[in-house]
Design an enzyme around this catalytic site. Structure first.
Site: not given
Length: 487
Positions: A459, A194-195, A98, A406
């Site tokens: 992603h 991701s984060y 996020g 992605d």
């Protein structure tokens, strides 16, 4: 911003009354559970069967673990034993990023967990490529304010950042292992996307450092971690995004050169010219899926279209020049671009929350994939590479993988980032194969790190290439190279 005080007075009482053992206090306010009859604690968290759940032979558990008694912070978890021989399998913790997005909403329900939600049906379907085929699988909603995780101290939300998230996640693990001591001796691994390129290495570093000082009771048997399409280095991530978009015919030559001239991605503060150019760049991603270039967008949904649904705008989170533009905050979608809509409907059902022992404090907002309550992020280093270098030197097993369709954190960015590490290459750019004699992607074996591409994945790699993702997990856990020839 939002009111947690309404339910602050009874939140801990409710949590403690069903699932929480007695606690003692550590320095810094961390709550550590006293050794208790762990079988009864586990049984209190046992999920017998979810509404619409297919029959399975493995056990599952869900509930809350206190991470700070003073402030009343508790993280929500969902745990699945391995499908076979759980007593012999490693334990894997999965984290989504996020920051502020749910590992249960994305990881469990749409990517790699046993149960997926479905369009127009109250029933769940079993994921034949669930990662609990390879490991005992643990999901946690982190930090507080995400999903069902909560705090009784409203000001905690304004203190959130990478440091607090890593410390709370560490406290969670120490206490979770005291509730599930039969897994303490198992090899333990972290994974995320991701984060979580921040979350996972930072949590690994906290465990690595604390293991040198703690007693046997708090020691965590960490062996390594794996991160996918991961935010790792601001400058290279942003440079790679633009290069990837041009190379994949997403933006024009003119816009590409305009961004190159007007944007300095080593700077925290973009010029007005850079911001305008980046807004043009993101305009394209209003009509195609940034997270998976060649997948359809959601157009037939009771929710607003995923082309306009946004992540919360969080100040202070990297990468800074691009994160200041509106388009950066578009939410991801999976192979079925409307899948997240079904998940939100399911997770907000009272009978589902009751079965999961969730929302026991009656939080005054609906469950969402990404928290609308987190608007500020206190600390986010511009690069995670120093942490990764430290953990490579510490002997941890580290794999980095990248779905190559992605556009959000593209394979181009990850390749530039890993090059910046300056590691020796032991074996360069070799194909790996799936069980259907197809190329699954390519690998680069660095000294101390394995890089893997997953061909045709966006992603969220497990959503797009579930069989290949499970194959990747199994080889990572076994510390074996992926097949280099058809089989």
């Amino acid at each position: 911003m939002f009111n947690l005080v309404v339910w602050a007075m009874f939140a801990l009482v409710a949590a403690a009354g069903r699932t929480q053992p007695a606690t003692t206090q550590l320095s810094g306010g961390a709550a550590v559970e006293k050794v208790s009859p762990w079988k009864s604690l586990q049984e209190a968290d046992r999920v017998i069967k979810l509404p619409g759940q297919p029959a399975v032979s493995f056990k599952q558990y869900a509930g809350y673990v206190n991470v700070n008694q003073t402030h009343g912070r508790a993280l929500f978890y969902w745990f699945f034993e391995a499908t076979k021989n759980p007593q012999k399998k490693p334990l894997l913790l999965w984290l989504n990023g996020g920051p502020g997005c749910s590992s249960i909403g994305y990881g469990e329900a749409e990517e790699l967990g046993p149960f997926f939600t479905q369009k127009g049906k109250p029933e769940l379907k079993f994921n034949n490529n669930s990662w609990n085929k390879g490991a005992n699988l643990l999901f946690v909603e982190s930090p507080i304010g995400v999903g069902f995780s909560y705090t009784n101290t409203s000001s905690d939300i304004k203190q959130l950042g990478d440091t607090v998230t890593a410390q709370d996640s560490y406290n969670f693990l120490v206490n979770w292992f005291r509730r599930f001591p039969q897994y303490k001796s198992h090899e333990f691994f972290l994974a995320g996307e991701s984060y979580a390129g921040h979350y996972v290495p930072q949590l690994a570093e906290v465990i690595f450092d604390r293991n040198k000082k703690v007693s046997k009771d708090a020691y965590i048997n960490l062996k390594g971690f794996m991160i996918g399409n991961a935010l790792l280095d601001d400058e290279m991530d942003q440079t790679g995004m633009i290069d990837y978009a041009w190379d994949h015919a997403v933006i024009s030559d003119h816009l590409y050169h305009e961004i190159k001239i007007k944007c300095n991605f080593s700077s925290e503060h973009p010029s007005d010219g850079c911001t305008k150019a980046l807004n043009k760049y993101f305009d394209v991603y209003k009509i195609v899926d940034m997270y998976s270039l060649y997948s359809p967008t959601c157009v037939n949904s009771n929710f607003s279209s995923t082309t306009t649904r946004k992540l919360p705008q969080i100040q202070g989170v990297a990468p800074r020049p691009i994160s200041n533009t509106d388009g950066w905050h578009k939410r991801p979608s999976g192979y079925d671009p409307c899948l997240s809509d079904y998940t939100e409907i399911y997770m907000n059902r009272p009978d589902v929350q009751k079965a999961l022992h969730a929302n026991i404090t009656r939080i005054p907002y609906p469950w969402t994939h990404c928290s609308n309550n987190i608007s500020f992020w206190r600390d986010a280093p511009a690069s995670i590479l120093p942490t990764i270098s430290k953990l490579i030197a510490g002997g941890l097993r580290i794999w980095v993988y990248s779905g190559d369709t992605d556009g959000r954190i593209p394979v181009t960015a990850t390749r530039l980032t890993l090059k910046k590490l300056g590691l020796k290459i032991n074996q360069d750019w070799s194909p790996w194969y799936t069980d259907k004699k197809q190329v699954g992607g390519w690998t680069v074996e660095y000294e101390g790190l394995m890089f893997v591409t997953v061909r045709g994945a966006g992603h969220q790699v497990p959503s797009f290439k579930p069989r290949q993702a499970l194959q990747l997990l199994v080889h990572f856990l076994a510390n074996k190279k992926l097949p280099s020839a058809p089989f």
